[in-house]
Design a protein around this motif. Structure first.
Motif, PDB file in Angstrom:
ATOM      1  N   ARG A 153      21.904  20.928 -26.014  1.00 31.86           N
ATOM      2  CA  ARG A 153      20.586  21.121 -25.381  1.00 31.86           C
ATOM      3  C   ARG A 153      19.475  20.597 -26.279  1.00 31.86           C
ATOM      4  O   ARG A 153      18.527  19.980 -25.806  1.00 31.86           O
ATOM      5  N   ASP A 154      19.609  20.827 -27.591  1.00 34.49           N
ATOM      6  CA  ASP A 154      18.598  20.352 -28.533  1.00 34.49           C
ATOM      7  C   ASP A 154      18.531  18.831 -28.565  1.00 34.49           C
ATOM      8  O   ASP A 154      17.484  18.251 -28.842  1.00 34.49           O
ATOM      9  N   TRP A 155      19.648  18.168 -28.287  1.00 32.33           N
ATOM     10  CA  TRP A 155      19.691  16.714 -28.331  1.00 32.33           C
ATOM     11  C   TRP A 155      19.354  16.071 -26.994  1.00 32.33           C
ATOM     12  O   TRP A 155      18.982  14.893 -26.954  1.00 32.33           O
ATOM     13  N   ASP A 156      19.496  16.780 -25.895  1.00 34.51           N
ATOM     14  CA  ASP A 156      19.267  16.186 -24.580  1.00 34.51           C
ATOM     15  C   ASP A 156      17.882  15.562 -24.446  1.00 34.51           C
ATOM     16  O   ASP A 156      17.739  14.430 -23.994  1.00 34.51           O
ATOM     17  N   GLY A 157      16.851  16.291 -24.835  1.00 33.36           N
ATOM     18  CA  GLY A 157      15.475  15.787 -24.713  1.00 33.36           C
ATOM     19  C   GLY A 157      15.233  14.542 -25.553  1.00 33.36           C
ATOM     20  O   GLY A 157      14.785  13.506 -25.035  1.00 33.36           O
ATOM     21  N   PRO A 158      15.508  14.584 -26.858  1.00 38.04           N
ATOM     22  CA  PRO A 158      15.295  13.395 -27.686  1.00 38.04           C
ATOM     23  C   PRO A 158      16.129  12.189 -27.248  1.00 38.04           C
ATOM     24  O   PRO A 158      15.639  11.050 -27.274  1.00 38.04           O
ATOM     25  N   LEU A 159      17.368  12.424 -26.820  1.00 38.49           N
ATOM     26  CA  LEU A 159      18.191  11.293 -26.375  1.00 38.49           C
ATOM     27  C   LEU A 159      17.666  10.694 -25.072  1.00 38.49           C
ATOM     28  O   LEU A 159      17.678   9.469 -24.896  1.00 38.49           O
ATOM     29  N   ALA A 160      17.184  11.548 -24.169  1.00 38.26           N
ATOM     30  CA  ALA A 160      16.600  11.036 -22.925  1.00 38.26           C
ATOM     31  C   ALA A 160      15.341  10.235 -23.224  1.00 38.26           C
ATOM     32  O   ALA A 160      15.111   9.176 -22.630  1.00 38.26           O
ATOM     33  N   ALA A 161      14.528  10.716 -24.153  1.00 44.20           N
ATOM     34  CA  ALA A 161      13.310   9.993 -24.532  1.00 44.20           C
ATOM     35  C   ALA A 161      13.654   8.642 -25.156  1.00 44.20           C
ATOM     36  O   ALA A 161      13.008   7.623 -24.856  1.00 44.20           O
ATOM     37  N   SER A 186      16.368   6.909 -24.595  1.00 42.99           N
ATOM     38  CA  SER A 186      16.869   6.071 -23.503  1.00 42.99           C
ATOM     39  C   SER A 186      15.721   5.481 -22.691  1.00 42.99           C
ATOM     40  O   SER A 186      15.730   4.282 -22.376  1.00 42.99           O
ATOM     41  N   ARG A 187      14.740   6.306 -22.366  1.00 44.88           N
ATOM     42  CA  ARG A 187      13.575   5.803 -21.617  1.00 44.88           C
ATOM     43  C   ARG A 187      12.833   4.737 -22.418  1.00 44.88           C
ATOM     44  O   ARG A 187      12.431   3.711 -21.876  1.00 44.88           O
ATOM     45  N   HIS A 188      12.675   4.976 -23.708  1.00 44.91           N
ATOM     46  CA  HIS A 188      11.998   4.010 -24.569  1.00 44.91           C
ATOM     47  C   HIS A 188      12.753   2.679 -24.609  1.00 44.91           C
ATOM     48  O   HIS A 188      12.149   1.605 -24.483  1.00 44.91           O
ATOM     49  N   LEU A 189      14.057   2.751 -24.764  1.00 43.32           N
ATOM     50  CA  LEU A 189      14.859   1.537 -24.820  1.00 43.32           C
ATOM     51  C   LEU A 189      14.834   0.804 -23.489  1.00 43.32           C
ATOM     52  O   LEU A 189      14.776  -0.440 -23.454  1.00 43.32           O
TER      53      LEU A 189
END
Length: 113
Positions: free
Chosen positions: A94-102, A104-107
């Motif tokens: 859960r702690d990683w979901d937000g940063p990884l989604a961000a 992904s959106r950035h990339l």
């Protein structure tokens, strides 16, 4: 005071790191409580090695030693520490979901630019 979930998870992960210990757990899960001698007959591991692995699994709380007949100790699974480790991993995810989604959106936005 009960041990912290991170401490319990660390001990579970250390115990599960060894394939022989995973085999012992799988054998107990498949056929129920067993002695070290029973496990040595089912697995390609010596009885002495089984005893060492079971001791570590017991220290991690994954196995419980129960007195049996004629002073023989039977070992059975205890799933509580595994559940704590699963909850610990779920919290990390859960702690990683937000940063990884961000990320992904950035990339994705970089590719379209």
């Amino acid at each position: 005071m009960p041990p912290e979930p991170e401490f319990i998870a660390e001990r579970v992960f250390a115990a599960l790191a060894d394939p022989s210990r995973r085999s012992v757990l799988a054998a107990l899960a498949a056929r129920g409580p067993a002695t070290a001698t029973d496990l040595a007959e089912r697995l390609p591991i010596t009885r002495q090695a089984i005893a060492k692995h079971v001791a570590l699994l017991t220290d991690a709380g994954l196995v419980i030693a129960e007195p049996g007949e004629r002073r023989r100790v039977r070992y059975r699974l205890n799933s509580a520490p595994m559940q704590v480790a699963q909850q610990y991993l779920a919290a990390l995810a859960r702690d990683w979901d937000g940063p990884l989604a961000a990320l992904s959106r950035h990339l994705d936005s970089e590719e379209t630019s």
